[in-house]
Write a protein that holds these residues in place. Structure first.
Motif, PDB file in Angstrom:
ATOM      1  N   ASP A 104       0.949  -1.203  -0.232  1.00  0.00           N
ATOM      2  CA  ASP A 104      -0.293   0.083  -0.001  1.00  0.00           C
ATOM      3  C   ASP A 104       0.874   1.412   0.226  1.00  0.00           C
ATOM      4  O   ASP A 104       0.056   2.508   0.161  1.00  0.00           O
ATOM      5  N   GLY A 105       2.117   0.984  -0.551  1.00  0.00           N
ATOM      6  CA  GLY A 105       3.037   2.642  -0.576  1.00  0.00           C
ATOM      7  C   GLY A 105       3.412   3.543   1.447  1.00  0.00           C
ATOM      8  O   GLY A 105       3.493   4.425   1.033  1.00  0.00           O
ATOM      9  N   GLY A 106       3.093   2.385   1.964  1.00  0.00           N
ATOM     10  CA  GLY A 106       2.407   3.499   3.457  1.00  0.00           C
ATOM     11  C   GLY A 106       1.750   3.979   3.430  1.00  0.00           C
ATOM     12  O   GLY A 106       1.284   4.708   4.787  1.00  0.00           O
ATOM     13  N   ALA A 107       0.249   3.595   2.613  1.00  0.00           N
ATOM     14  CA  ALA A 107      -0.953   4.630   3.170  1.00  0.00           C
ATOM     15  C   ALA A 107      -1.327   4.340   4.506  1.00  0.00           C
ATOM     16  O   ALA A 107      -1.874   5.245   5.283  1.00  0.00           O
ATOM     17  N   GLY A 108      -1.677   3.040   4.890  1.00  0.00           N
ATOM     18  CA  GLY A 108      -2.534   2.761   6.439  1.00  0.00           C
ATOM     19  C   GLY A 108      -1.363   3.837   7.049  1.00  0.00           C
ATOM     20  O   GLY A 108      -1.680   4.267   8.592  1.00  0.00           O
ATOM     21  N   LEU A 109       0.187   3.573   6.924  1.00  0.00           N
ATOM     22  CA  LEU A 109       0.611   3.968   8.524  1.00  0.00           C
ATOM     23  C   LEU A 109       0.763   6.049   8.494  1.00  0.00           C
ATOM     24  O   LEU A 109       0.874   5.546   8.837  1.00  0.00           O
ATOM     25  N   GLY A 129      11.448  13.235   5.565  1.00  0.00           N
ATOM     26  CA  GLY A 129      13.177  13.564   4.594  1.00  0.00           C
ATOM     27  C   GLY A 129      13.916  12.524   6.076  1.00  0.00           C
ATOM     28  O   GLY A 129      14.983  12.014   5.275  1.00  0.00           O
ATOM     29  N   ALA A 130      12.833  10.897   6.012  1.00  0.00           N
ATOM     30  CA  ALA A 130      14.005   9.705   5.849  1.00  0.00           C
ATOM     31  C   ALA A 130      14.904   8.478   4.998  1.00  0.00           C
ATOM     32  O   ALA A 130      14.716   9.372   3.355  1.00  0.00           O
ATOM     33  N   THR A 131      15.535   8.428   5.547  1.00  0.00           N
ATOM     34  CA  THR A 131      16.553   8.345   4.247  1.00  0.00           C
ATOM     35  C   THR A 131      17.273   6.285   4.967  1.00  0.00           C
ATOM     36  O   THR A 131      16.579   5.672   5.612  1.00  0.00           O
ATOM     37  N   LEU A 132      17.031   5.759   3.697  1.00  0.00           N
ATOM     38  CA  LEU A 132      16.878   4.642   3.557  1.00  0.00           C
ATOM     39  C   LEU A 132      18.881   3.922   3.948  1.00  0.00           C
ATOM     40  O   LEU A 132      19.499   4.388   3.438  1.00  0.00           O
ATOM     41  N   VAL A 133      18.981   3.809   4.567  1.00  0.00           N
ATOM     42  CA  VAL A 133      19.680   2.693   5.201  1.00  0.00           C
ATOM     43  C   VAL A 133      19.899   1.400   4.980  1.00  0.00           C
ATOM     44  O   VAL A 133      18.880   0.782   4.697  1.00  0.00           O
ATOM     45  N   PRO A 134      21.087   0.752   4.148  1.00  0.00           N
ATOM     46  CA  PRO A 134      21.024  -1.208   4.028  1.00  0.00           C
ATOM     47  C   PRO A 134      21.304  -1.492   5.382  1.00  0.00           C
ATOM     48  O   PRO A 134      21.901  -1.580   5.858  1.00  0.00           O
ATOM     49  N   GLY A 135      20.245  -2.643   5.376  1.00  0.00           N
ATOM     50  CA  GLY A 135      20.381  -3.055   6.726  1.00  0.00           C
ATOM     51  C   GLY A 135      21.148  -3.951   6.976  1.00  0.00           C
ATOM     52  O   GLY A 135      21.396  -3.944   8.455  1.00  0.00           O
ATOM     53  N   ALA A 136      21.510  -4.640   6.100  1.00  0.00           N
ATOM     54  CA  ALA A 136      22.902  -5.715   6.705  1.00  0.00           C
ATOM     55  C   ALA A 136      24.319  -5.079   6.757  1.00  0.00           C
ATOM     56  O   ALA A 136      24.472  -5.584   7.866  1.00  0.00           O
ATOM     57  N   GLU A 137      23.992  -3.469   6.192  1.00  0.00           N
ATOM     58  CA  GLU A 137      25.833  -2.931   6.780  1.00  0.00           C
ATOM     59  C   GLU A 137      25.633  -2.564   8.200  1.00  0.00           C
ATOM     60  O   GLU A 137      26.418  -2.628   9.376  1.00  0.00           O
ATOM     61  N   LEU A 138      24.189  -2.072   7.988  1.00  0.00           N
ATOM     62  CA  LEU A 138      23.767  -1.442   9.826  1.00  0.00           C
ATOM     63  C   LEU A 138      24.127  -2.431  10.965  1.00  0.00           C
ATOM     64  O   LEU A 138      24.788  -1.960  11.919  1.00  0.00           O
ATOM     65  N   VAL A 139      23.165  -4.195  10.246  1.00  0.00           N
ATOM     66  CA  VAL A 139      24.166  -4.774  11.728  1.00  0.00           C
ATOM     67  C   VAL A 139      25.594  -5.176  12.128  1.00  0.00           C
ATOM     68  O   VAL A 139      25.424  -5.080  12.659  1.00  0.00           O
ATOM     69  N   SER A 140      25.836  -4.949  10.983  1.00  0.00           N
ATOM     70  CA  SER A 140      26.557  -5.330  10.540  1.00  0.00           C
ATOM     71  C   SER A 140      28.083  -4.916  11.744  1.00  0.00           C
ATOM     72  O   SER A 140      29.371  -5.311  12.720  1.00  0.00           O
ATOM     73  N   SER A 142       5.634  17.263  -0.506  1.00  0.00           N
ATOM     74  CA  SER A 142       7.235  17.001  -0.445  1.00  0.00           C
ATOM     75  C   SER A 142       8.402  18.041  -1.213  1.00  0.00           C
ATOM     76  O   SER A 142       7.589  18.268  -2.089  1.00  0.00           O
ATOM     77  N   PRO A 143       8.956  18.380  -0.593  1.00  0.00           N
ATOM     78  CA  PRO A 143      10.621  18.960  -1.844  1.00  0.00           C
ATOM     79  C   PRO A 143      10.354  17.719  -2.828  1.00  0.00           C
ATOM     80  O   PRO A 143      11.440  18.186  -3.884  1.00  0.00           O
ATOM     81  N   LEU A 144      10.596  15.798  -3.087  1.00  0.00           N
ATOM     82  CA  LEU A 144      10.992  15.380  -3.556  1.00  0.00           C
ATOM     83  C   LEU A 144      10.088  15.085  -5.002  1.00  0.00           C
ATOM     84  O   LEU A 144       8.691  15.188  -4.944  1.00  0.00           O
ATOM     85  N   ARG A 145       9.969  15.266  -6.013  1.00  0.00           N
ATOM     86  CA  ARG A 145       9.319  15.080  -7.561  1.00  0.00           C
ATOM     87  C   ARG A 145       8.716  13.652  -7.555  1.00  0.00           C
ATOM     88  O   ARG A 145       9.030  12.589  -7.013  1.00  0.00           O
ATOM     89  N   PRO A 146       7.454  13.455  -7.973  1.00  0.00           N
ATOM     90  CA  PRO A 146       7.269  12.051  -7.934  1.00  0.00           C
ATOM     91  C   PRO A 146       8.011  11.402  -8.626  1.00  0.00           C
ATOM     92  O   PRO A 146       8.242  10.172  -8.709  1.00  0.00           O
ATOM     93  N   ALA A 178       8.940  -3.511   1.021  1.00  0.00           N
ATOM     94  CA  ALA A 178       8.145  -3.801   1.215  1.00  0.00           C
ATOM     95  C   ALA A 178       7.199  -3.660   0.788  1.00  0.00           C
ATOM     96  O   ALA A 178       6.463  -2.474   1.464  1.00  0.00           O
ATOM     97  N   GLY A 179       6.234  -3.521   0.110  1.00  0.00           N
ATOM     98  CA  GLY A 179       5.461  -2.573  -0.645  1.00  0.00           C
ATOM     99  C   GLY A 179       5.614  -0.860  -0.096  1.00  0.00           C
ATOM    100  O   GLY A 179       4.466  -0.428  -0.865  1.00  0.00           O
ATOM    101  N   GLY A 180       6.505  -0.711   0.163  1.00  0.00           N
ATOM    102  CA  GLY A 180       6.623   1.135  -0.764  1.00  0.00           C
ATOM    103  C   GLY A 180       6.305   1.141   0.964  1.00  0.00           C
ATOM    104  O   GLY A 180       6.171   2.788   0.543  1.00  0.00           O
ATOM    105  N   LEU A 181       6.022   0.720   1.730  1.00  0.00           N
ATOM    106  CA  LEU A 181       6.029   1.281   3.154  1.00  0.00           C
ATOM    107  C   LEU A 181       6.761   2.390   3.356  1.00  0.00           C
ATOM    108  O   LEU A 181       6.622   3.413   4.255  1.00  0.00           O
ATOM    109  N   ALA A 182       7.649   2.921   3.241  1.00  0.00           N
ATOM    110  CA  ALA A 182       8.290   4.383   3.264  1.00  0.00           C
ATOM    111  C   ALA A 182       8.690   4.978   2.915  1.00  0.00           C
ATOM    112  O   ALA A 182       9.143   6.163   3.216  1.00  0.00           O
ATOM    113  N   LEU A 183       7.522   5.345   1.429  1.00  0.00           N
ATOM    114  CA  LEU A 183       7.808   6.045   0.857  1.00  0.00           C
ATOM    115  C   LEU A 183       6.991   7.716   1.414  1.00  0.00           C
ATOM    116  O   LEU A 183       7.237   8.322   1.761  1.00  0.00           O
ATOM    117  N   GLY A 184       5.854   7.589   2.453  1.00  0.00           N
ATOM    118  CA  GLY A 184       5.437   8.473   3.582  1.00  0.00           C
ATOM    119  C   GLY A 184       6.821   9.236   3.987  1.00  0.00           C
ATOM    120  O   GLY A 184       6.876  10.234   3.958  1.00  0.00           O
TER     121      GLY A 184
END
Length: 407
Positions: free
Chosen positions: A168-173, A293-304, A265-269, A281-287
């Motif tokens: 749902d692109g994080g619409a429920g969130l 201004g959320a940033t995406l980080v590689p999960g494996a790198e974060l945990v390691s 949003s400051p970001l274009r579609p 995750a079905g676009g959960l982070a879109l919103g």
């Protein structure tokens, strides 16, 4: 190569539906010790890539605590989710594991980090007891966990994606945080991905301002964009039960969602739709990306980094990692790719998995010494899952037998 006093590092991911990363690491270590004996140093380093097990790995590394929160699953049914709470200085170990919700907003002091494993509230496993409902699965329960984190005093949020039932692109969130998603008549659209193709405007009047003020990070394990042939619907929709027509519907809805977010949003579609990783995750982070201004980080790198994997591998004689299915996607931000990246040059890296779908040439090209399936012969998935721990130990013992022969 001398193996008089070998140092073996076992650093697996979980085998989804079979065992946790911690259980997998312990099983591999038992197999190693069964062959190499008490003189061997075996380091157990359970890993995760942003999905299942990430919260546990990070809280253990950062010395925080986990609290349970009432929420809803992807189909709106009552469920229990978890928050990992960490505030420097480290919390007391007396609080490390709690089975009750935190008291209201004074649970942690300002500056605290809340870690949310989103699959607690939108995961496939939680709704596996009923037929998959790709269009109706909704991320509202994830937003409930975010609100609980804000109520607990957290102002830094880390969402760990993976294993979602939602598209749902994080619409429920966003709805849980107070936003309204409206059609041309000004009425609320249907939850999940079903109503997204009717979306016209988003009303943020009621959006919780603490969510906009918080610092957001999103840990993910894929690099797929939101839409298109490599997007959330096309690649992951079928895994969530989406038919061909539903994949088209979901993709079109995600396009509409980015268009509706654009005025806020400051970001274009087109920037949102093409951003690597936003298809997780079905676009959960879109919103959160578009509005907070959320940033995406590689999960494996974060945990390691958090668990000190590079240091654990630095003097290793042999490295054993593993996951459920070892295929080409394993090199796209997953645990195996991180282990290979952190391994010292020349140190053998062996993968033990539920299934292996790569040729020897592909393994060598990616820096993998060898890969083995835990299957001792023809077996069903349920048989492998029910015997996973024992099969991991046996496979590790066989690997060490070969390793000794090489020495």
């Amino acid at each position: 190569m001398s193996i008089a006093a070998p140092i073996v590092v076992v650093a697996p991911d979980s085998l989804k539906g079979s065992c946790t990363a911690g259980e997998a690491a312990a099983a591999l270590a038992r197999g190693v010790r069964a062959v190499l004996g008490p003189t061997a140093t075996v380091r157990e380093v359970p890993l995760a890539d942003g999905g299942e097990g990430t919260l546990d790995a990070l809280i253990a590394a950062w010395d925080g605590r986990i609290v349970s929160i009432p929420t809803t699953d992807a189909l709106g049914r009552a469920a229990i989710g978890r928050l990992g709470l960490h505030a420097p200085p480290p919390l007391s170990r007396d609080d490390e594991r709690s089975s009750t919700p935190p008291p209201a907003a004074a649970s942690v002091r300002a500056g605290a980090l809340a870690i949310i494993e989103t699959a607690d509230a939108n995961g496939l496993l939680a709704v596996s007891d009923v037929p998959q409902q790709a269009l109706d699965a909704d991320s509202f329960g994830v937003g409930t966990l975010v609100l609980a984190a804000l109520d607990a005093g957290a102002d830094e949020l880390l969402l760990c994606l993976g294993g979602s039932a939602t598209s749902d692109g994080g619409a429920g969130l966003l709805r849980a945080l107070g936003a309204r998603l409206l059609n041309a008549a000004g009425a609320d659209i249907a939850p999940g991905a079903r109503g997204l193709t009717e979306l016209t405007t988003i009303d943020l009047t009621g959006l919780d301002q603490r969510a906009r003020a918080a610092s957001w990070r999103i840990a993910c394990d894929v690099e797929n964009p939101l839409t298109g042939p490599r997007g959330a619907a096309a690649v992951f929709g079928p895994q969530k039960g989406a038919t061909e027509d539903e994949v088209v519907h979901i993709d079109a809805g995600l396009v509409r969602l980015t268009d509706a977010l654009a005025p806020h949003s400051p970001l274009r579609p087109d920037e949102l739709r093409a951003q690597p990783g936003l298809g997780a995750a079905g676009g959960l982070a879109l919103g959160p990306v578009a509005l907070m201004g959320a940033t995406l980080v590689p999960g494996a790198e974060l945990v390691s980094t958090a668990v000190g994997l590079p240091a654990a591998l630095a003097d290793a004689t042999l490295i054993i990692t593993g996951e459920g299915r070892f295929d080409r996607q394993s090199f796209d931000g997953k645990v195996v790719s991180r282990v290979i990246s952190d391994a010292p040059p020349g140190t053998p890296v062996v993968v033990i998995a539920g299934s292996v779908a790569l040729s020897g040439a592909e393994l060598r090209a990616k820096g993998v010494t060898a890969a083995f399936s835990i299957a001792p012969g023809p077996a069903t998935l349920s048989e492998l899952q029910s015997n996973c721990v024992e099969l991991l130990s046996e496979a590790a013992a066989r690997v060490c037998g070969v390793f000794i022969a090489r020495g």
